[in-house]
Design an enzyme around this catalytic site. Structure first.
Site, short mmCIF file in Angstrom:
data_model
loop_
_atom_site.label_atom_id
_atom_site.label_comp_id
_atom_site.label_asym_id
_atom_site.label_seq_id
_atom_site.Cartn_x
_atom_site.Cartn_y
_atom_site.Cartn_z
N ASP A 11 79.97 -53.25 -6.42
CA ASP A 11 79.97 -54.49 -5.65
C ASP A 11 81.42 -54.90 -5.44
O ASP A 11 82.15 -55.16 -6.41
CB ASP A 11 79.21 -55.59 -6.42
CG ASP A 11 78.83 -56.75 -5.51
OD1 ASP A 11 79.46 -56.91 -4.46
OD2 ASP A 11 77.93 -57.52 -5.88
N ASP A 105 79.50 -54.05 1.42
CA ASP A 105 80.29 -54.14 0.19
C ASP A 105 79.50 -53.79 -1.07
O ASP A 105 79.94 -54.12 -2.17
CB ASP A 105 80.84 -55.57 0.05
CG ASP A 105 79.75 -56.63 0.01
OD1 ASP A 105 78.61 -56.33 0.39
OD2 ASP A 105 80.06 -57.76 -0.40
N GLU A 106 78.37 -53.11 -0.92
CA GLU A 106 77.53 -52.89 -2.08
C GLU A 106 76.76 -51.58 -1.92
O GLU A 106 76.27 -51.27 -0.83
CB GLU A 106 76.55 -54.06 -2.23
CG GLU A 106 75.68 -54.03 -3.45
CD GLU A 106 74.75 -55.23 -3.51
OE1 GLU A 106 74.01 -55.32 -4.51
OE2 GLU A 106 74.75 -56.06 -2.57
#
Length: 474
Positions: A11, A105-106
């Site tokens: 993350d 973003d993950e």
């Protein structure tokens, strides 16, 4: 569930805001809030410095401004966010063929499938190296969780924030989860959390103690079974390499309700063109055209039409969206419009009923039109030239970014990701020496463009720049 912590969850910490801080030296260590800056805008990401004031994602921007009036408020730059995301995802794919992106973003990674890790020690080394590689390549921090299942790996990465690494060793899961809030478990939102609290269940251990039958009675069969399994740390979901997109869509929220039916129709046509650009960019086509309308009273209507075959023709999508709009009553005003395409395929088939087969999508007339619109700014393009946080270049002063604009003036801070905090100057909005620019790489030397000399020059006199408040009013 495995007997080794070889599921990795990455993350990127406060991703959009972190990119902006890395891009803008004057904002480092300051409260930064990224999102739609209009009255109905919402927060996309808040830096950790802004979260101290209670600001969080999905919060109305007006509320964020009341909580943190001195923060820097910026319009998203989705282009650079996507570019950095691609860099990070490439690093993950070097570790394993099984990478499951959840967002820009993950992502989850199955380290065992790539023979990258097989026990706690090797997994920890991989996680540490990944974080170092991300920082070296992008200048950003990422939090890493490692565990024997996806659920636990995600919980571990949350515990690792910000900028950390947490490994949950097999056999310790129940002890670790027990004292945590029920809200820690996936699928337990505010409503379910309140329901459990009223039943006297506050922690994960209390969920396990309540028993499966009681949870089914409280929450229903499917949710009760799933929640009980999670409380026992059971999660057999595999990492799936490709998460196939089910639809492609765009939407705009308007600062002022639109009452003019002609204007509504023009907005739908513009959204249809943007949707097709995004569809083509992904190499896809689709059969079902979807129109979304949120009216003045917040009621939301969705209409759809399925074609005989998949298409990526802008004329076909525009005509279908227009037909769908004909069935919607917009009396009283419209506050949100959206156009989407579902039933996706990676090929096209000529629509025999298309009346505009030769029409092509026109390119956006201004840099950043799509990004600003997605952030809740749907005003005319000519009025949206200078967006807070976006990159510009001046013929004399070099590269900078917009701090704010209004009353015929635009304020620019001249600095680069590799300089000291820069000076602020104000220009007329029509100044011919000022133009929109592409974002610079966050790490010097990562691009073919050599901006180092300019960065050093614009950083001169950084003390003056540091004394001025980094607040961007959009």
């Amino acid at each position: 569930m495995r007997n080794a912590p070889t599921i990795l969850h990455l993350d990127m910490d406060a991703f959009y805001a972190s990119v902006e801080q890395a891009s803008k030296p004057s904002l480092r260590g300051k409260a930064v809030i990224v999102g739609g800056l209009g009255p109905r805008g919402v927060v996309a990401t808040a830096s950790y410095e802004a979260r101290v004031f209670g600001v969080h994602s999905a919060m109305p921007m007006g509320q964020a401004r009341r909580l943190a009036p001195n923060a820097a408020y910026l319009v998203p730059r989705f282009g650079i966010y996507r570019d950095i995301s691609e860099q990070v995802m490439a690093l993950l794919r070097e570790l394993s063929p099984l990478v499951e992106p959840l967002s820009l973003d993950e992502a989850f990674v199955d380290l065992e499938a790539g023979d990258a890790a097989w026990d706690e020690a090797s997994a920890r080394l991989v996680g540490a190296k990944l974080r170092a590689d991300i920082r070296a390549g992008t200048g950003l921090a990422g939090s890493v969780g490692l565990a024997a299942s996806k659920m636990l790996a995600k919980i571990a990465s949350e515990e690792a924030k910000p900028d950390g690494l947490v490994v949950i060793e097999p056999g310790t899961e129940r002890a670790m989860l027990g004292p945590m809030s029920v809200r820690t478990l996936p699928g337990v939102g505010p409503a379910t959390g309140d329901h459990l609290r009223r039943a006297g269940i506050h922690t994960v251990e209390e969920i396990a103690e309540a028993g499966e039958d009681e949870l089914v009675r409280l929450l229903g069969k499917a949710h009760g079974h799933a929640l009980y399994a999670m409380a026992l740390a059971h999660d057999e979901r595999p990492v799936v390499a490709e998460r196939e997109a089910k639809s492609v869509s765009v939407e705009d929220t308007y600062d002022v309700d639109i009452h003019d039916r002609v204007r509504v129709g023009l907005e739908v046509q513009r959204l249809a063109d943007r949707c097709v650009r995004r569809l083509r960019g992904a190499g896809l086509s689709g059969r079902t055209i979807v129109l979304k309308v949120r009216r003045y009273d917040f009621s939301t209507l969705t209409r759809s039409e399925t074609l005989r075959g998949p298409t990526d023709d802008p004329g076909v999508v525009r005509e279908a969206a227009a037909r769908l709009l004909d069935s919607v009553d917009t009396t009283g005003g419209v506050r949100l419009l959206g156009v989407g395409v579902s039933g996706l395929a990676d090929y096209t088939q000529e629509d025999l009923f298309a009346q505009a087969a030769g029409e092509r999508v026109e390119e956006a007339a201004e840099h950043g039109e799509e990004e600003a619109a997605a952030a809740g700014h749907a005003e005319d393009v000519t009025e949206r030239r200078w967006h807070a946080g976006h990159d510009v270049r001046h013929a004399e002063f070099g590269h900078g970014w917009v701090q704010g604009s209004g009353l015929g003036r635009v304020t620019v801070r001249f600095e680069t990701p590799w300089s000291e905090p820069g000076r602020v100057r104000t220009f007329r909005v029509e100044d011919p020496d000022l133009e929109a620019a592409e974002p610079l790489p966050l790490v010097e030397g990562r691009s073919g463009r050599d901006e180092g000399g300019e960065g050093a020059a614009t950083g001169a006199g950084g003390g003056l720049g540091a004394q001025e408040p980094p607040v961007a009013h959009g």
